[in-house]
Scaffold this active site. Sequence first.
Site, PDB file in Angstrom:
ATOM      1  CG  ASP A  82      -2.285  -8.524  21.265  1.00  0.00           C
ATOM      2  OD1 ASP A  82      -2.474  -9.401  20.399  1.00  0.00           O
ATOM      3  OD2 ASP A  82      -1.155  -8.241  21.698  1.00  0.00           O
ATOM      4  CG  ASN A 153       8.133  -2.258  23.298  1.00  0.00           C
ATOM      5  OD1 ASN A 153       7.803  -3.430  23.496  1.00  0.00           O
ATOM      6  ND2 ASN A 153       7.290  -1.348  22.856  1.00  0.00           N
ATOM      7  CG  HIS A 155       4.951  -5.256  23.357  1.00  0.00           C
ATOM      8  ND1 HIS A 155       4.653  -4.422  22.311  1.00  0.00           N
ATOM      9  CD2 HIS A 155       5.171  -6.472  22.785  1.00  0.00           C
ATOM     10  CE1 HIS A 155       4.672  -5.103  21.185  1.00  0.00           C
ATOM     11  NE2 HIS A 155       4.993  -6.336  21.441  1.00  0.00           N
ATOM     12  CD  GLU A 160       3.380  -1.147  23.039  1.00  0.00           C
ATOM     13  OE1 GLU A 160       4.357  -1.828  23.400  1.00  0.00           O
ATOM     14  OE2 GLU A 160       3.108  -0.986  21.836  1.00  0.00           O
TER      15      GLU A 160
END
Length: 260
Positions: A82, A153, A155, A160
């Site tokens: 990413d 979280n 991810h 996400e």
Amino acid sequence: MPTKFNNHSKAKSLNIFGDAEKASVHTAKLIAELILEQQKKGKPSVLGLATGNTPKMVYQELIRLHQNESLSFHNVISFNLDEYYPIGPEHIRSYTYFMREYLFKHIDIKPENIYIPHAVCSPDRIEDYCRDYEDRITNFGGLDLQLLGIGRNGHIGFNEPGSSFDSTTRLINLHSLTRKDAQADFGTIDNVPRQAISIGIHTITQAKKILLLALGEKKSEIISKALKGEISTDVPASILQKIPQVEYILDRDAAALIQD
Ligand code: PGA
């Protein structure tokens, strides 16, 4: 020796090490073994690489293996997971910059074999750009190995919560917790990009081998949810419970809530 739990959890392979260094050295060893195996067969290795704090010691160890044990990266193809959007590759917080500083400039990988989603293309070209990134991975025969960290979280990459398990490379809006965790790097929350390009969950789960590395106590809660909780897009990493080729590599602190 790591503690192994192959039968007591849904995880396919779970290795827990006494500290972050041991976990990282183990991870680097698996990557090096793959590279050497492929070299013996005269084949390139297609690696999916990650950024963030988690893989830093893995890269340190790979550099050591290159410098002291003549591990060569001459036939390694690398795809990064990413990149923030829209910041250019020269930006000091770009993942292009990160990879150069923490790994690439220290090893003999060929510049033309390095792929990172360069997030400088204009919004109207993003879709084509992402499709092209995905096609390049496919054209190399897919990822031989994907290295992953995990966000607090859940991810993986910048997929996400809410990301479809069928997702491929695309532009993503960053979650508030992701942006908060990046604040230290960018100075203020307003400086943290709101978007990123990330390979998808489908792209990740197609890799022939997946190593998920998690270090430190602040990952313990999400590790417990990702490995033992319900499989749900609310916790993107939970999909890995269904993927046989996953190895979870944890230090004792990250594993604190899953050890019986
Ligand atoms: P970290 O990030 O390695 O900096 O904790 C991991 C991630 O967000 O995937």
